[in-house]
Motif scaffolding. Structure first.
Motif, PDB file in Angstrom:
ATOM      1  N   ASN A 234      30.501  54.024  73.625  1.00  0.00           N
ATOM      2  CA  ASN A 234      30.597  55.307  74.313  1.00  0.00           C
ATOM      3  C   ASN A 234      29.608  56.264  73.663  1.00  0.00           C
ATOM      4  O   ASN A 234      29.399  56.237  72.451  1.00  0.00           O
ATOM      5  CB  ASN A 234      32.006  55.883  74.215  1.00  0.00           C
TER       6      ASN A 234
ATOM      7  N   SER B 164      30.336  59.987  84.457  1.00  0.00           N
ATOM      8  CA  SER B 164      29.866  59.260  83.293  1.00  0.00           C
ATOM      9  C   SER B 164      28.486  58.665  83.555  1.00  0.00           C
ATOM     10  O   SER B 164      28.243  58.033  84.564  1.00  0.00           O
ATOM     11  CB  SER B 164      30.869  58.160  82.944  1.00  0.00           C
TER      12      SER B 164
ATOM     13  N   GLU C 128      28.195  56.096  78.573  1.00  0.00           N
ATOM     14  CA  GLU C 128      28.372  54.808  77.904  1.00  0.00           C
ATOM     15  C   GLU C 128      27.025  54.131  77.738  1.00  0.00           C
ATOM     16  O   GLU C 128      26.078  54.432  78.459  1.00  0.00           O
ATOM     17  CB  GLU C 128      29.284  53.910  78.741  1.00  0.00           C
TER      18      GLU C 128
ATOM     19  N   LYS D 148      32.539  63.145  75.157  1.00  0.00           N
ATOM     20  CA  LYS D 148      31.961  61.947  75.772  1.00  0.00           C
ATOM     21  C   LYS D 148      31.105  62.331  76.975  1.00  0.00           C
ATOM     22  O   LYS D 148      31.534  63.084  77.839  1.00  0.00           O
ATOM     23  CB  LYS D 148      33.058  60.971  76.210  1.00  0.00           C
TER      24      LYS D 148
ATOM     25  N   THR E 261      25.109  56.321  82.144  1.00  0.00           N
ATOM     26  CA  THR E 261      24.824  55.187  81.272  1.00  0.00           C
ATOM     27  C   THR E 261      23.521  55.446  80.530  1.00  0.00           C
ATOM     28  O   THR E 261      22.580  56.013  81.067  1.00  0.00           O
ATOM     29  CB  THR E 261      24.724  53.864  82.052  1.00  0.00           C
TER      30      THR E 261
END
Length: 84
Positions: free
Chosen positions: A27, A2, A77, A74, A4
């Motif tokens: 998200n 993930s 974030e 996704k 940012t």
């Protein structure tokens, strides 16, 4: 894996050639390849690309949509300090 993002970084992804990113509940989702599959049409997604689409998303969708597509789309974030 993930990543940012800042809202400004997401905002640069608002065209198909640069990618279509949206923010939903902090998200970040890459909807570039999903846009043509969207039941409401690609035009709606292109309108919110590069933006926080949380309000619009929850107006028309339930939790089941994120359960079905969220993990596939996704990519990261929004940084805590830069949330919208």
């Amino acid at each position: 894996m993930s990543k940012t993002f800042t809202p400004a970084e997401v905002a640069t992804h608002k065209t198909p050639d640069k990618g279509l990113y949206i923010i939903v509940d902090a998200n970040v989702y890459d909807i570039t390849n999903f846009a043509d599959e969207h039941p409401g049409g690609a035009k709606i997604l292109k309108r919110v690309a590069g933006k926080d689409a949380t309000k619009q998303f929850w107006k028309y969708h339930g939790d089941n949509v994120l359960k079905k597509y969220g993990d596939k789309l996704k990519i990261g974030e929004v940084k805590d300090a830069a949330k919208l």
